[in-house]
Design a protein around this motif. Structure first.
Motif, PDB file in Angstrom:
ATOM      1  N   VAL A 166       0.595   4.082  -3.210  1.00 44.56           N
ATOM      2  CA  VAL A 166       0.172   5.396  -2.582  1.00 44.56           C
ATOM      3  C   VAL A 166       1.421   6.633  -2.783  1.00 44.56           C
ATOM      4  O   VAL A 166       1.793   7.082  -4.035  1.00 44.56           O
ATOM      5  N   GLU A 167       2.986   6.053  -3.735  1.00 47.94           N
ATOM      6  CA  GLU A 167       4.080   7.018  -3.738  1.00 47.94           C
ATOM      7  C   GLU A 167       4.121   6.963  -5.241  1.00 47.94           C
ATOM      8  O   GLU A 167       4.287   7.684  -6.042  1.00 47.94           O
ATOM      9  N   GLN A 222       1.852   8.955  -6.745  1.00 43.49           N
ATOM     10  CA  GLN A 222       1.721  10.475  -6.132  1.00 43.49           C
ATOM     11  C   GLN A 222       3.417  10.735  -7.245  1.00 43.49           C
ATOM     12  O   GLN A 222       3.149  12.395  -7.049  1.00 43.49           O
ATOM     13  N   ARG A 238       0.667  -1.575  -0.262  1.00 45.18           N
ATOM     14  CA  ARG A 238       0.127   0.056   0.323  1.00 45.18           C
ATOM     15  C   ARG A 238       0.974   1.071   0.066  1.00 45.18           C
ATOM     16  O   ARG A 238       1.057   2.355  -0.468  1.00 45.18           O
ATOM     17  N   GLU A 239       2.128   0.988   0.937  1.00 43.17           N
ATOM     18  CA  GLU A 239       2.578   2.254   0.457  1.00 43.17           C
ATOM     19  C   GLU A 239       3.989   2.495  -0.786  1.00 43.17           C
ATOM     20  O   GLU A 239       3.442   3.554  -1.410  1.00 43.17           O
ATOM     21  N   LEU A 261      -8.386   1.472  -1.384  1.00 49.28           N
ATOM     22  CA  LEU A 261      -7.413   2.621  -2.928  1.00 49.28           C
ATOM     23  C   LEU A 261      -6.834   1.338  -3.954  1.00 49.28           C
ATOM     24  O   LEU A 261      -6.782   1.799  -4.773  1.00 49.28           O
TER      25      LEU A 261
END
Length: 283
Positions: A83-84, A87, A79-80, A134
């Motif tokens: 997100v990265e 972005q 998940r991290e 997400l």
């Protein structure tokens, strides 16, 4: 009139080498096609149905995101990392393998005609994405982008996931590729001090497993004959020069080759496009 026997022997040797090359290539391709077909037909399982509209005319569109283990999974993504990725300036660097079906006409709950598209992704990846909103949004987004790129669409990002429907219409079979193309490299590079780097292609046969053959096809437009070529083949390097300073190719290939049993041929009759006469050198 006397005949130079050395010329006859040279022509005969070239002819034998060309016949050997064609025989080896046909055997390899025939074995590859007979043992492992390049595609297969699958029937995916339903997943989720997403409703949206086309930008502009607001025509209603349904996207059926389906699942099948016949489609390979994408690389693991936390998940991290997601997100990265979202972005970042280039989120397209992460690829989700998918099969995009042809559009089919359907009728919605209001008896209105609409279009539906089927997208198939890996089953395990699909199910894992349903546990996180997400990831689900990410799957929908990449599915939309895949359809937009293939069919020149512009889908609204104001979508809705239908709660009581997993699929609109009927599930159709899809033909998916089971093998990637065996092309290793295909480049056209700018001119250097020793000449232009020609367009070339490296292929391995078979493309999966232990390769038996490495084939280099080099396109040399404007080169009339092999007399102006200098070819040097090492165990892991190929150097080709077309004099005078017309083309120069110096590459390291990924396999160790048998230099003594390698052959080369120059094909003057090959025409790769209508306005040039290109002779490929094949190893």
């Amino acid at each position: 009139m006397t005949t130079d026997s050395s010329l006859l022997n040279s022509e005969l040797e070239l002819q034998q080498q060309e016949e050997l090359y064609q025989q080896l290539l046909l055997q390899s391709v025939g074995k590859l096609q007979s043992e492992s077909p390049s595609s297969k037909v699958i029937r995916p399982k339903p997943g989720i149905c997403v409703k949206t509209v086309l930008e502009g005319n607001k025509e209603k569109v349904f996207v059926n995101i389906c699942q099948s283990n016949s489609v390979p999974p994408p690389p693991d993504l936390s998940r991290e990392e997601l997100v990265e990725l979202l972005q970042s300036e280039d989120p397209s660097g992460y690829r989700v393998p998918m099969s995009l079906g042809e559009p089919h006409s359907e009728v919605d709950n209001n008896s209105q005609c609409c279009s539906a598209y089927d997208v198939v992704i890996n089953q395990e990846f699909f199910q894992s994405c349903q546990n996180d909103p997400l990831f689900q949004q990410f799957v929908i987004l990449v599915s939309f982008e895949g359809l937009e790129n293939k069919y020149n669409l512009e889908l609204s990002r104001d979508w809705k996931v239908l709660k009581n429907r997993k699929f609109l219409g009927s599930i159709s079979e899809q033909n998916i590729r089971t093998k990637s193309k065996p092309v290793i490299q295909e480049l056209l590079c700018p001119q250097s001090n020793t000449g232009w780097t020609p367009e070339f292609t490296l292929l391995v046969e078979p493309p999966d497993g232990d390769p038996e053959y490495l084939i280099a096809e080099i396109r040399l437009p404007g080169v009339p004959s092999s007399g102006s070529l200098l070819l040097d083949l090492g165990e892991d390097r190929l150097v080709l020069t077309a004099r005078p300073s017309l083309f120069h190719l110096d590459i390291f290939h990924p396999l160790q080759v048998d230099q003594e049993n390698s052959v080369a041929q120059f094909n003057k009759s090959t025409e790769l496009n209508s306005d040039s006469d290109d002779g490929p050198v094949e190893l």
